[in-house]
Design a protein around this motif. Structure first.
Motif, PDB file in Angstrom:
ATOM      1  N   SER A 177       0.809  -1.220   0.000  1.00  0.00           N
ATOM      2  CA  SER A 177       0.000   0.000   0.000  1.00  0.00           C
ATOM      3  C   SER A 177       0.841   1.269   0.000  1.00  0.00           C
ATOM      4  O   SER A 177       0.296   2.368  -0.069  1.00  0.00           O
ATOM      5  N   THR A 178       2.175   1.115   0.072  1.00  0.00           N
ATOM      6  CA  THR A 178       3.052   2.299   0.179  1.00  0.00           C
ATOM      7  C   THR A 178       4.186   2.233  -0.840  1.00  0.00           C
ATOM      8  O   THR A 178       5.331   1.945  -0.497  1.00  0.00           O
ATOM      9  N   SER A 179       3.861   2.478  -2.110  1.00  0.00           N
ATOM     10  CA  SER A 179       4.856   2.566  -3.179  1.00  0.00           C
ATOM     11  C   SER A 179       5.841   1.400  -3.193  1.00  0.00           C
ATOM     12  O   SER A 179       7.041   1.579  -2.969  1.00  0.00           O
ATOM     13  N   PRO A 180       5.372   0.198  -3.460  1.00  0.00           N
ATOM     14  CA  PRO A 180       6.268  -0.962  -3.476  1.00  0.00           C
ATOM     15  C   PRO A 180       7.316  -0.855  -4.580  1.00  0.00           C
ATOM     16  O   PRO A 180       7.041  -0.337  -5.665  1.00  0.00           O
ATOM     17  N   THR A 181       8.502  -1.344  -4.298  1.00  0.00           N
ATOM     18  CA  THR A 181       9.603  -1.348  -5.252  1.00  0.00           C
ATOM     19  C   THR A 181       9.783  -2.746  -5.842  1.00  0.00           C
ATOM     20  O   THR A 181       9.106  -3.704  -5.432  1.00  0.00           O
ATOM     21  N   ALA A 182      10.732  -2.869  -6.781  1.00  0.00           N
ATOM     22  CA  ALA A 182      11.060  -4.184  -7.336  1.00  0.00           C
ATOM     23  C   ALA A 182      11.477  -5.141  -6.222  1.00  0.00           C
ATOM     24  O   ALA A 182      11.088  -6.316  -6.207  1.00  0.00           O
ATOM     25  N   GLN A 183      12.272  -4.633  -5.250  1.00  0.00           N
ATOM     26  CA  GLN A 183      12.726  -5.479  -4.149  1.00  0.00           C
ATOM     27  C   GLN A 183      11.550  -5.931  -3.284  1.00  0.00           C
ATOM     28  O   GLN A 183      11.530  -7.067  -2.794  1.00  0.00           O
ATOM     29  N   THR A 184      10.571  -5.058  -3.100  1.00  0.00           N
ATOM     30  CA  THR A 184       9.374  -5.425  -2.325  1.00  0.00           C
ATOM     31  C   THR A 184       8.677  -6.620  -2.970  1.00  0.00           C
ATOM     32  O   THR A 184       8.364  -7.610  -2.303  1.00  0.00           O
ATOM     33  N   TYR A 185       8.434  -6.510  -4.278  1.00  0.00           N
ATOM     34  CA  TYR A 185       7.748  -7.599  -4.980  1.00  0.00           C
ATOM     35  C   TYR A 185       8.569  -8.886  -4.943  1.00  0.00           C
ATOM     36  O   TYR A 185       8.028  -9.980  -4.773  1.00  0.00           O
ATOM     37  N   TYR A 186       9.887  -8.755  -5.104  1.00  0.00           N
ATOM     38  CA  TYR A 186      10.760  -9.926  -5.074  1.00  0.00           C
ATOM     39  C   TYR A 186      10.705 -10.617  -3.715  1.00  0.00           C
ATOM     40  O   TYR A 186      10.591 -11.849  -3.637  1.00  0.00           O
ATOM     41  N   GLU A 187      10.820  -9.837  -2.633  1.00  0.00           N
ATOM     42  CA  GLU A 187      10.842 -10.430  -1.289  1.00  0.00           C
ATOM     43  C   GLU A 187       9.530 -11.131  -0.967  1.00  0.00           C
ATOM     44  O   GLU A 187       9.527 -12.186  -0.323  1.00  0.00           O
ATOM     45  N   ASP A 207       7.290 -11.426 -11.483  1.00  0.00           N
ATOM     46  CA  ASP A 207       7.255 -10.801 -12.806  1.00  0.00           C
ATOM     47  C   ASP A 207       7.242  -9.279 -12.675  1.00  0.00           C
ATOM     48  O   ASP A 207       7.875  -8.565 -13.465  1.00  0.00           O
ATOM     49  N   LYS A 208       6.530  -8.784 -11.672  1.00  0.00           N
ATOM     50  CA  LYS A 208       6.505  -7.353 -11.429  1.00  0.00           C
ATOM     51  C   LYS A 208       7.883  -6.856 -10.999  1.00  0.00           C
ATOM     52  O   LYS A 208       8.325  -5.761 -11.404  1.00  0.00           O
ATOM     53  N   ALA A 209       8.594  -7.648 -10.201  1.00  0.00           N
ATOM     54  CA  ALA A 209       9.947  -7.286  -9.780  1.00  0.00           C
ATOM     55  C   ALA A 209      10.869  -7.162 -10.985  1.00  0.00           C
ATOM     56  O   ALA A 209      11.672  -6.218 -11.076  1.00  0.00           O
ATOM     57  N   ILE A 210      10.771  -8.099 -11.922  1.00  0.00           N
ATOM     58  CA  ILE A 210      11.607  -8.060 -13.132  1.00  0.00           C
ATOM     59  C   ILE A 210      11.226  -6.861 -14.002  1.00  0.00           C
ATOM     60  O   ILE A 210      12.097  -6.174 -14.548  1.00  0.00           O
ATOM     61  N   GLU A 211       9.928  -6.584 -14.083  1.00  0.00           N
ATOM     62  CA  GLU A 211       9.465  -5.438 -14.872  1.00  0.00           C
ATOM     63  C   GLU A 211      10.033  -4.129 -14.321  1.00  0.00           C
ATOM     64  O   GLU A 211      10.482  -3.263 -15.084  1.00  0.00           O
ATOM     65  N   LEU A 212      10.052  -3.977 -13.007  1.00  0.00           N
ATOM     66  CA  LEU A 212      10.506  -2.728 -12.391  1.00  0.00           C
ATOM     67  C   LEU A 212      12.020  -2.680 -12.207  1.00  0.00           C
ATOM     68  O   LEU A 212      12.628  -1.607 -12.319  1.00  0.00           O
ATOM     69  N   GLY A 213      12.609  -3.823 -11.906  1.00  0.00           N
ATOM     70  CA  GLY A 213      14.018  -3.838 -11.520  1.00  0.00           C
ATOM     71  C   GLY A 213      14.969  -4.400 -12.545  1.00  0.00           C
ATOM     72  O   GLY A 213      16.193  -4.369 -12.351  1.00  0.00           O
ATOM     73  N   GLY A 214      14.448  -4.949 -13.618  1.00  0.00           N
ATOM     74  CA  GLY A 214      15.318  -5.520 -14.637  1.00  0.00           C
ATOM     75  C   GLY A 214      15.734  -6.943 -14.323  1.00  0.00           C
ATOM     76  O   GLY A 214      15.303  -7.547 -13.341  1.00  0.00           O
ATOM     77  N   ASP A 215      16.598  -7.482 -15.177  1.00  0.00           N
ATOM     78  CA  ASP A 215      17.017  -8.875 -15.054  1.00  0.00           C
ATOM     79  C   ASP A 215      18.136  -9.007 -14.023  1.00  0.00           C
ATOM     80  O   ASP A 215      19.180  -8.366 -14.138  1.00  0.00           O
ATOM     81  N   THR A 216      17.911  -9.864 -13.030  1.00  0.00           N
ATOM     82  CA  THR A 216      18.953 -10.230 -12.070  1.00  0.00           C
ATOM     83  C   THR A 216      18.905 -11.739 -11.897  1.00  0.00           C
ATOM     84  O   THR A 216      17.851 -12.366 -12.097  1.00  0.00           O
ATOM     85  N   TYR A 217      20.026 -12.315 -11.525  1.00  0.00           N
ATOM     86  CA  TYR A 217      20.057 -13.776 -11.385  1.00  0.00           C
ATOM     87  C   TYR A 217      19.137 -14.246 -10.271  1.00  0.00           C
ATOM     88  O   TYR A 217      18.545 -15.321 -10.356  1.00  0.00           O
TER      89      TYR A 217
END
Length: 274
Positions: A177-187, A207-217
């Motif tokens: 509810s408070t501006s989630p980031t790529a890391q938020t979605y990943y965790e 998928d949202k984490a990858i969309e916002l944060g790009g490709d990481t292993y």
């Protein structure tokens, strides 16, 4: 004048899922003495049966739970308690006491009406000999642990359980509810995958984490695990290959091996299925 204490103070902090348990106590040593019950001559030992014990030495032992908890299957509100015991040969009563101001065991000032919780546990005998009284935590996972008391050859084991899923659900709702980031979605996705819950939602979040944060292993690794949990092995293998390639670029040899092992296992699963 300051002088070394015979029973030195110790503080133990144990993270437990999203909760924390803190114990503050002093550690007496056996020094050849009979610890529990009576001595061979019939005289009381250091901790006589049937008498209140402060679970250590010096001031009362304190235990703090950061969240509501189940102790021995019974609910106990978060907070700080004095920890007492009433040892007997066959069964011990363990007390979580609301009044933390008593010195030692409280003696005449101890009032059972101020108990927050009493449970009964059975002592066990351990191999070896624990010279200095020891409180520890063992068999730890996201939701529970056992608090162990060891002294001499006696062990007390107390099951402790936190409702980590309920705590996590509240935190997830707050984070989303408070501006989630790529890391938020990943965790969140990683937590769901590790707990084997909400698999479809976990895939959406990674998928949202990858969309916002790009490709990481690590994004693609978790995505591969979620897809495998959903039994979509072909897509899981594709995701694992992406993760492995990205891990190679960063010199993360361990994750290269983990991905390769998963790919081999999923290929075998698909082959056997066909």
């Amino acid at each position: 004048m300051l002088h070394p204490k015979a029973s030195p103070f110790s503080k133990l902090e144990q993270d437990e899922g999203l909760s924390k348990i803190t114990v503050e106590y002093s550690r007496p040593s056996a020094k050849g003495r009979t610890l529990f019950g009576n001595q061979p001559n019939g005289e009381p030992g250091l901790v006589p049966y049937g008498r209140i014990w402060r679970v250590g030495a010096n001031e009362s032992t304190k235990i703090t739970f950061s969240n509501d908890v189940l102790v021995g299957g019974y609910p106990l509100a978060k907070g700080t308690y004095a920890l007492y015991a009433f040892p007997e040969e066959k069964l011990w009563e363990i007390v979580f006491h609301k009044n933390t101001s008593h010195w030692g065991d409280g003696r005449d000032n101890y009032n059972a009406d101020e108990d927050a919780l009493r449970i009964t546990v059975e002592p066990s005998t351990i191999s070896g000999f624990q010279e200095s009284f020891l409180i520890s935590f063992d068999d730890i996972d996201h939701n529970g642990t056992y608090m162990k008391w060891n002294w001499g050859t006696t062990q007390i084991s107390i099951p402790i359980h936190f409702d980590t899923k309920a705590i996590m659900a509240v935190q997830i709702a707050e984070k989303l509810s408070t501006s989630p980031t790529a890391q938020t979605y990943y965790e969140i996705a990683r937590y769901y995958q590790e707990q084997n819950i909400n698999r479809a939602e976990a895939l959406t979040f990674v998928d949202k984490a990858i969309e916002l944060g790009g490709d990481t292993y690590y994004f693609h690794r978790v995505r591969s695990l979620i897809l495998a949990d959903l039994k979509n092995y072909e897509e899981a293998i594709r995701a694992a290959k992406i993760s492995m390639k990205l891990a190679e670029k960063e010199g993360k040899d361990e994750f290269v091996r983990l991905n390769k092992n998963n790919i081999d296992r999923w290929i075998t699963t698909m082959t056997n299925k066909n």
